[in-house]
Enzyme design. Structure first.
Site, PDB file in Angstrom:
ATOM      1  N   LYS A  85      -2.480  -4.627  -5.697  1.00  0.00           N
ATOM      2  CA  LYS A  85      -2.845  -5.152  -4.727  1.00  0.00           C
ATOM      3  C   LYS A  85      -4.523  -5.543  -4.086  1.00  0.00           C
ATOM      4  CE  LYS A  85       1.897  -4.430  -2.019  1.00  0.00           C
ATOM      5  NZ  LYS A  85       2.221  -4.031  -1.328  1.00  0.00           N
ATOM      6  N   ARG A  86      -4.806  -3.829  -5.211  1.00  0.00           N
ATOM      7  CA  ARG A  86      -6.113  -3.545  -4.221  1.00  0.00           C
ATOM      8  C   ARG A  86      -7.356  -4.975  -5.432  1.00  0.00           C
ATOM      9  NH1 ARG A  86      -9.119  -0.823  -7.762  1.00  0.00           N
ATOM     10  NH2 ARG A  86      -7.416   0.531  -9.396  1.00  0.00           N
TER      11      ARG A  86
END
Length: 466
Positions: free
Chosen positions: A238-239
């Protein structure tokens, strides 16, 4: 034998990029060989599996256009079948009950690690008689000798000694079957010929092959795809930005662009970058999938998406753009024809979201001018050109780009200045500084009343600065 592939996600979240690539490769292999593509939902993790996640997977598959021939099949509907197979293994002595406590297993692990051994179950319960009514798990009796060997369609020959494998649990103490058992039964029952999945499953494959052999079932071919990394070399997460397929839809990407990008993550055909779906089916070959991990490059995806924005039917792009304008509280029927806006603006945007943002000025007035554009164009020297153009535009009885161009051109001649001295402040006045095509076309699309109103606003803005 008919080629049959499957995509078997776990419904514990959204359909992520890695899963979408696995689905695409499985779909392409089946389509190329005239085969069948099966969708299976592996939802035996009852604590983490949700109906919402199942819907997210189905929605993602639908948006990508990866239609399946059979399914979706849910493993939770097949527990009777799995328990039937487990009971067969118990009857044949190929599986056994185990009631080892958590404390014993933790102590065993600590001792093995202290001796620098690979932690594995020691088979303590293999020959013990355990009451079926007593709390227990069921373990598969893994072979003690020999090795598991198979030819991976991506990685080549793989050999794993059976001494590296332990007696895996195939039924939990609550009676639910485990992944390695259910996947084996499903692949066999569904006549899957090629199992295409991420290489994070490669450690499961020797265990599953041993289970298949114990059951006397045909072993499918395996193809383990390399992982996808972020731009920084770490596993995609997700980052790194959007990793959910539907998030890409929300951010204004086209499904064909994402598919085109995903197919190039680990596979290539010469230097070709753009592939239609038909070309993917024709050219794709598992044997040409790279073994090395692939790096996800958002800039490359944006480039491909822009290609499709520019080349696709403007009517379709208009349909897809409409809801993104709606999110900006814009009704596209209250303004210029949306197809015309798409044709005028699409080369200036990489996503539908960006296209909506830079096209908003066609439909509504803006609150402020873009600071850099205003600083450059809306200066005191622009007052006279703006006032002259505004007066002549107000006199027009017909509002078309030819007459608008004539007004601007006559103002240039009257003031004896360069075209930019007139056109630049007028452009910023009517667009707010947003990217736009030819000025006369832009103004025609905006409309006479809105152009006059916005030029008045620009004149007022300059006068307040003076």
């Amino acid at each position: 034998m008919t080629v049959r592939t499957r995509f078997a996600p776990s419904p514990t979240g959204y359909l992520h990029v890695g899963g979408a690539r696995t689905a695409l490769f499985s779909w392409l292999h089946a389509r190329k060989h005239g085969g069948q593509f099966v969708l299976r939902i592996e939802d035996t993790d009852l604590e983490r599996s949700t109906a919402e996640s199942v819907n997210a997977i189905l929605e993602g598959m639908s948006w990508l256009g990866l239609e399946y021939n059979e399914g979706p099949f849910c493993q939770t509907h097949r527990f009777d079948r799995y328990n039937e197979v487990i009971d067969q293994l118990l009857e044949k002595g190929l599986a056994y009950r185990c009631d080892c406590s958590r404390e014993r297993l933790e102590k065993l692990r600590e001792e093995q690690m202290a001796r620098k051994e690979k932690p594995r179950y020691d088979g303590f319960c293999r020959h013990r008689e355990i009451d079926p009514g007593h709390p227990h798990v069921v373990r598969f009796h893994n072979p003690d000798e020999g090795a598991v060997e198979f030819d991976d369609l991506v990685r080549g020959r793989i050999s794993v000694a059976n001494t590296e494998l332990d007696d895996l649990i195939i039924r939990r103490s609550d009676g639910t079957p485990t992944y390695n058992l259910t996947v084996v039964v499903d692949d066999a029952d569904m006549n899957i010929t090629q199992v295409i999945r991420g290489d994070d499953h490669i450690n499961n494959t020797p265990r599953q092959i041993n289970l298949l052999n114990a059951l006397g079932l045909k072993v499918p071919e395996y193809a383990h795809l390399p992982m996808i990394l972020g731009d920084d070399g770490a596993r995609l997460s997700k980052r790194h930005g959007a990793v959910s397929v539907m998030q890409y839809m929300e951010e204004g990407f086209l499904p064909e662009a994402l598919l085109n990008y995903l197919v190039r993550l680990g596979w290539s055909h010469g230097d070709q970058e753009i592939f239609s779906l038909d070309e993917m089916v024709e050219l794709f070959d598992l044997a040409e999938v790279n073994r090395a991990p692939s790096a996800f490059n958002t800039e490359k995806l944006l480039w491909i998406n822009q290609h499709y924005l520019k080349s696709d039917d403007p009517k379709r792009i208009a349909r897809l753009l409409s809801p993104h304008l709606g999110k900006l509280d814009i009704d596209p029927t209250e303004g210029p024809d949306l197809v015309q806006v798409v044709e005028a603006q699409r080369e200036r945007a990489s996503t539908l979201v960006e296209l909506a943002r830079i096209s908003a000025f066609y439909y509504r007035d803006f609150d402020t001018f873009e600071p850099k554009a205003a600083k450059k164009a809306l200066k005191e020297a622009a007052l006279e050109p703006l006032a002259l153009v505004r007066a002549r535009l107000a006199e027009l009885s017909e509002w078309n780009r030819e007459d608008i161009h004539e007004v601007i051109d006559s103002a240039v001649k009257t003031l004896e200045v360069g075209f930019g001295k007139v056109a630049m402040p007028v452009r910023v006045a009517v667009t707010g500084g947003a990217p736009s095509p030819d000025l006369d076309l832009t103004m025609e699309m905006i409309g006479q009343a809105a152009c006059l109103r916005r030029i008045d606003k620009a004149i007022d803005y300059i006068q307040k600065l003076s």
